[in-house]
Design a protein around this motif. Structure first.
Motif, PDB file in Angstrom:
ATOM      1  N   ALA A 105      58.847   9.409 152.259  1.00 18.93           N
ATOM      2  CA  ALA A 105      59.862  10.005 151.375  1.00 18.93           C
ATOM      3  C   ALA A 105      59.833  11.513 151.571  1.00 18.93           C
ATOM      4  O   ALA A 105      59.909  12.282 150.617  1.00 18.93           O
ATOM      5  N   ASP A 106      59.731  11.921 152.834  1.00 17.23           N
ATOM      6  CA  ASP A 106      59.495  13.328 153.149  1.00 17.23           C
ATOM      7  C   ASP A 106      60.722  14.044 153.709  1.00 17.23           C
ATOM      8  O   ASP A 106      60.609  15.007 154.474  1.00 17.23           O
ATOM      9  N   GLY A 107      61.911  13.602 153.317  1.00 15.52           N
ATOM     10  CA  GLY A 107      63.125  14.384 153.504  1.00 15.52           C
ATOM     11  C   GLY A 107      63.694  14.402 154.908  1.00 15.52           C
ATOM     12  O   GLY A 107      63.300  13.638 155.785  1.00 15.52           O
ATOM     13  N   ILE A 108      64.651  15.313 155.107  1.00 13.84           N
ATOM     14  CA  ILE A 108      65.417  15.319 156.353  1.00 13.84           C
ATOM     15  C   ILE A 108      64.568  15.680 157.562  1.00 13.84           C
ATOM     16  O   ILE A 108      64.892  15.308 158.686  1.00 13.84           O
ATOM     17  N   HIS A 109      63.482  16.397 157.352  1.00 13.84           N
ATOM     18  CA  HIS A 109      62.580  16.743 158.461  1.00 13.84           C
ATOM     19  C   HIS A 109      61.364  15.816 158.469  1.00 13.84           C
ATOM     20  O   HIS A 109      60.255  16.231 158.773  1.00 13.84           O
ATOM     21  N   SER A 110      61.577  14.551 158.183  1.00 11.43           N
ATOM     22  CA  SER A 110      60.515  13.588 157.936  1.00 11.43           C
ATOM     23  C   SER A 110      59.539  13.444 159.102  1.00 11.43           C
ATOM     24  O   SER A 110      59.917  13.107 160.231  1.00 11.43           O
ATOM     25  N   ALA A 111      58.265  13.671 158.804  1.00 12.92           N
ATOM     26  CA  ALA A 111      57.207  13.429 159.788  1.00 12.92           C
ATOM     27  C   ALA A 111      57.006  11.939 160.008  1.00 12.92           C
ATOM     28  O   ALA A 111      56.660  11.503 161.115  1.00 12.92           O
ATOM     29  N   VAL A 112      57.214  11.150 158.965  1.00 19.60           N
ATOM     30  CA  VAL A 112      57.052   9.695 159.104  1.00 19.60           C
ATOM     31  C   VAL A 112      58.143   9.133 160.013  1.00 19.60           C
ATOM     32  O   VAL A 112      57.868   8.324 160.908  1.00 19.60           O
ATOM     33  N   ARG A 113      59.380   9.556 159.817  1.00 17.17           N
ATOM     34  CA  ARG A 113      60.460   9.098 160.699  1.00 17.17           C
ATOM     35  C   ARG A 113      60.188   9.503 162.144  1.00 17.17           C
ATOM     36  O   ARG A 113      60.452   8.741 163.076  1.00 17.17           O
ATOM     37  N   GLU A 114      59.669  10.705 162.337  1.00 18.13           N
ATOM     38  CA  GLU A 114      59.328  11.178 163.683  1.00 18.13           C
ATOM     39  C   GLU A 114      58.348  10.221 164.351  1.00 18.13           C
ATOM     40  O   GLU A 114      58.496   9.882 165.531  1.00 18.13           O
ATOM     41  N   GLN A 115      57.360   9.766 163.619  1.00 14.62           N
ATOM     42  CA  GLN A 115      56.360   8.856 164.186  1.00 14.62           C
ATOM     43  C   GLN A 115      56.942   7.467 164.441  1.00 14.62           C
ATOM     44  O   GLN A 115      56.584   6.809 165.417  1.00 14.62           O
ATOM     45  N   LEU A 116      57.852   7.013 163.577  1.00  8.16           N
ATOM     46  CA  LEU A 116      58.421   5.668 163.727  1.00  8.16           C
ATOM     47  C   LEU A 116      59.505   5.606 164.785  1.00  8.16           C
ATOM     48  O   LEU A 116      59.551   4.682 165.597  1.00  8.16           O
ATOM     49  N   HIS A 117      60.413   6.589 164.748  1.00  9.41           N
ATOM     50  CA  HIS A 117      61.643   6.476 165.533  1.00  9.41           C
ATOM     51  C   HIS A 117      61.961   7.710 166.379  1.00  9.41           C
ATOM     52  O   HIS A 117      62.964   7.709 167.090  1.00  9.41           O
ATOM     53  N   GLY A 118      61.123   8.765 166.287  1.00 14.15           N
ATOM     54  CA  GLY A 118      61.535  10.029 166.878  1.00 14.15           C
ATOM     55  C   GLY A 118      62.515  10.718 165.941  1.00 14.15           C
ATOM     56  O   GLY A 118      62.984  10.131 164.962  1.00 14.15           O
ATOM     57  N   THR A 119      62.824  11.955 166.223  1.00 15.96           N
ATOM     58  CA  THR A 119      63.735  12.710 165.356  1.00 15.96           C
ATOM     59  C   THR A 119      65.060  12.940 166.066  1.00 15.96           C
ATOM     60  O   THR A 119      65.114  13.670 167.062  1.00 15.96           O
ATOM     61  N   PRO A 120      66.146  12.321 165.575  1.00 10.87           N
ATOM     62  CA  PRO A 120      67.446  12.549 166.204  1.00 10.87           C
ATOM     63  C   PRO A 120      67.903  13.985 165.971  1.00 10.87           C
ATOM     64  O   PRO A 120      67.602  14.592 164.947  1.00 10.87           O
ATOM     65  N   LYS A 121      68.614  14.534 166.933  1.00 13.28           N
ATOM     66  CA  LYS A 121      69.097  15.906 166.808  1.00 13.28           C
ATOM     67  C   LYS A 121      70.273  15.929 165.846  1.00 13.28           C
ATOM     68  O   LYS A 121      71.281  15.274 166.080  1.00 13.28           O
ATOM     69  N   PRO A 122      70.161  16.669 164.733  1.00 12.18           N
ATOM     70  CA  PRO A 122      71.285  16.719 163.791  1.00 12.18           C
ATOM     71  C   PRO A 122      72.459  17.494 164.382  1.00 12.18           C
ATOM     72  O   PRO A 122      72.284  18.399 165.205  1.00 12.18           O
ATOM     73  N   GLN A 123      73.655  17.125 163.961  1.00 13.46           N
ATOM     74  CA  GLN A 123      74.878  17.758 164.466  1.00 13.46           C
ATOM     75  C   GLN A 123      75.458  18.677 163.401  1.00 13.46           C
ATOM     76  O   GLN A 123      75.790  18.235 162.303  1.00 13.46           O
ATOM     77  N   TYR A 124      75.582  19.959 163.735  1.00 17.89           N
ATOM     78  CA  TYR A 124      76.203  20.899 162.801  1.00 17.89           C
ATOM     79  C   TYR A 124      77.691  20.577 162.700  1.00 17.89           C
ATOM     80  O   TYR A 124      78.374  20.415 163.711  1.00 17.89           O
ATOM     81  N   VAL A 125      78.214  20.485 161.476  1.00 14.06           N
ATOM     82  CA  VAL A 125      79.576  20.002 161.280  1.00 14.06           C
ATOM     83  C   VAL A 125      80.565  21.106 160.897  1.00 14.06           C
ATOM     84  O   VAL A 125      81.703  20.821 160.534  1.00 14.06           O
ATOM     85  N   GLY A 126      80.137  22.371 160.986  1.00 17.91           N
ATOM     86  CA  GLY A 126      81.108  23.453 160.840  1.00 17.91           C
ATOM     87  C   GLY A 126      81.242  24.039 159.454  1.00 17.91           C
ATOM     88  O   GLY A 126      82.160  24.835 159.204  1.00 17.91           O
ATOM     89  N   ASN A 127      80.369  23.663 158.518  1.00 22.05           N
ATOM     90  CA  ASN A 127      80.404  24.234 157.167  1.00 22.05           C
ATOM     91  C   ASN A 127      79.041  24.813 156.821  1.00 22.05           C
ATOM     92  O   ASN A 127      78.014  24.319 157.289  1.00 22.05           O
ATOM     93  N   ILE A 128      79.040  25.842 155.973  1.00 21.26           N
ATOM     94  CA  ILE A 128      77.787  26.261 155.356  1.00 21.26           C
ATOM     95  C   ILE A 128      77.928  26.167 153.843  1.00 21.26           C
ATOM     96  O   ILE A 128      79.040  26.171 153.305  1.00 21.26           O
ATOM     97  N   PHE A 129      76.808  26.058 153.179  1.00 18.54           N
ATOM     98  CA  PHE A 129      76.753  26.007 151.718  1.00 18.54           C
ATOM     99  C   PHE A 129      76.126  27.293 151.184  1.00 18.54           C
ATOM    100  O   PHE A 129      75.215  27.852 151.787  1.00 18.54           O
ATOM    101  N   TRP A 130      76.637  27.709 150.041  1.00 18.02           N
ATOM    102  CA  TRP A 130      76.011  28.761 149.241  1.00 18.02           C
ATOM    103  C   TRP A 130      75.599  28.152 147.914  1.00 18.02           C
ATOM    104  O   TRP A 130      76.329  27.329 147.352  1.00 18.02           O
ATOM    105  N   ARG A 131      74.446  28.556 147.390  1.00 20.05           N
ATOM    106  CA  ARG A 131      74.047  28.076 146.076  1.00 20.05           C
ATOM    107  C   ARG A 131      73.360  29.189 145.307  1.00 20.05           C
ATOM    108  O   ARG A 131      72.802  30.128 145.889  1.00 20.05           O
TER     109      ARG A 131
END
Length: 396
Positions: free
Chosen positions: A159-185
């Motif tokens: 349950a370690d989020g978008i940069h998951s170390a567990v997912r990396e060990q299970l499946h590798g880490t897919p390269k995320p695709q930037y979709v052209g927006n940024i957020f401000w908060r």
């Protein structure tokens, strides 16, 4: 080997998983990489599908105390401020769905989950444990940490989020695709918010961006999240600070109330919008994924935290029913959660696109566009199936 579940990640999804397991008498240990377990100052929405689960875990009084039941939920036009009601997300939601729609400070929810977990097991949460490896053993699972420690259990949840170390060990880490927006908060004291906006949760839409705003923390603070189109972005972090001047420049021409709110943010933060491929398989052996680690989504439907909470409850129910057949429990969990979370991810991206349209540049064409695309029946189609879902009632 100990008959317990290891949870990697001490955010909302990880703590909800721990609480749901402890609530059902199953032992758990949570390992979080940071030494000081704090949630950043951001807001989130708890829709009925999430609040009913948290209530069932004993958190109703705290959530009602710290959450805000918005007087209204409105759709607003970016430059004129014209408003349209969103009936299913305001004060009538509890009557309609059997549980309220609330806005929360992320830190408030995180703290109450952490306290509830510690109340049931004082030493359940370990901080300063950065996971570097996980694997299935002959008798269970093993997690290894950067500090040289290891942990063993019967199952492990990443349950370690978008940069998951567990997912990396299970499946590798897919390269995320930037979709052209940024957020401000940003977060500001409620007294600095224009009177018209204080008791309302609102979504503002425009040709090139959108804004979502709502009160949190007993109504004492006000949460701002804005999205604007940017052709390029350089980092995949959501804790990068910007300046008020930058943020104001990105919302040039917007309604004076929006610009006033931006001008009172102490530190505006910015991050890029990335598309993460939803994992087709979550589990290997007795190791599985949960929340953003396997189904990250944009915030346009306000479902990120709610989906993680749903995952947690369904996971715990599967463990309760099928233990000690741990792999069968994980198989049921994955089969129940994958179709729903994929649909919510897909609908979240569709909603993101719907909020940006050239027809919104002109107030006259905007009215026609909104009347067509935000008719009450269509809004109901988007949200009813999400809000009516009860993770405590689905067949496991």
């Amino acid at each position: 080997m100990d008959s317990k579940t290891l949870v990697i990640g001490g955010g909302i999804g990880g703590l909800a998983t721990a609480l749901a397991l402890l609530h059902r008498g199953h032992d758990v240990e949570v390992y979080e990489r940071v030494p000081d377990l704090q949630e950043i100052g951001a807001g989130l929405t708890l829709s009925p599908n999430g609040t009913r689960l948290l209530f069932s875990l004993g958190l109703e009084s705290q959530i009602r105390e710290l959450g805000v039941l918005s007087r209204d939920r409105e759709l607003r036009l970016w430059n004129t401020g014209q408003a349209w009601p969103l009936q299913n997300q305001g004060s009538t939601s509890e009557l309609r769905y059997g549980a309220p729609y609330l806005t929360m400070h992320r830190g408030d929810l995180h703290t109450m989950l952490l306290d509830a977990v510690k109340e049931r097991k004082a030493d359940a949460v370990r901080t300063g444990y950065r996971c570097v490896d996980v694997f299935n053993s002959s008798s269970g699972v093993v997690a290894k940490f950067e500090n040289g420690m290891t942990a063993t259990g019967q199952m492990l949840v990443g349950a370690d989020g978008i940069h998951s170390a567990v997912r990396e060990q299970l499946h590798g880490t897919p390269k995320p695709q930037y979709v052209g927006n940024i957020f401000w908060r940003g977060m500001i004291p409620i007294e600095k918010v224009p009177e018209r906006e204080r008791g309302v949760a609102s979504s503002w839409i425009s040709p090139q961006g959108n804004v979502t705003m709502y009160p949190v923390h007993k109504g004492e603070l006000f949460n701002f999240v804005g999205t604007v189109k940017k052709p390029n972005w350089h980092t995949n972090s959501w804790t990068e600070s910007g300046s008020i001047e930058e943020c104001l420049a990105d919302f040039e021409g917007w309604h004076p109330n929006i610009r006033s709110i931006i001008s009172h943010i102490e530190t505006p933060y910015k991050w890029g919008s990335y598309l993460y491929e939803t994992e087709k398989s979550w589990s290997k052996g007795r190791i599985t994924l949960l929340g953003d680690s396997c189904h990250a989504m944009p915030p346009s439907l306000g479902q990120g935290a709610n989906m993680a909470i749903e995952d947690a409850v369904v996971f715990a129910r599967c463990v309760e029913k099928y233990a000690p057949d741990w792999e069968l429990a994980l198989g049921w969990y994955e089969s129940l959660r994958q179709p729903r979370t994929k649909k919510v991810v897909d609908q979240s991206w569709a909603q993101s696109k719907r909020r940006h349209n050239e027809a919104l540049a002109n107030p006259n064409t905007a009215v026609d566009y909104i009347s067509q695309h935000w008719a009450p029946s269509k809004v109901g189609d988007w949200y009813d199936w999400i809000y009516e879902y009860d993770a405590n009632a689905v067949h496991v």
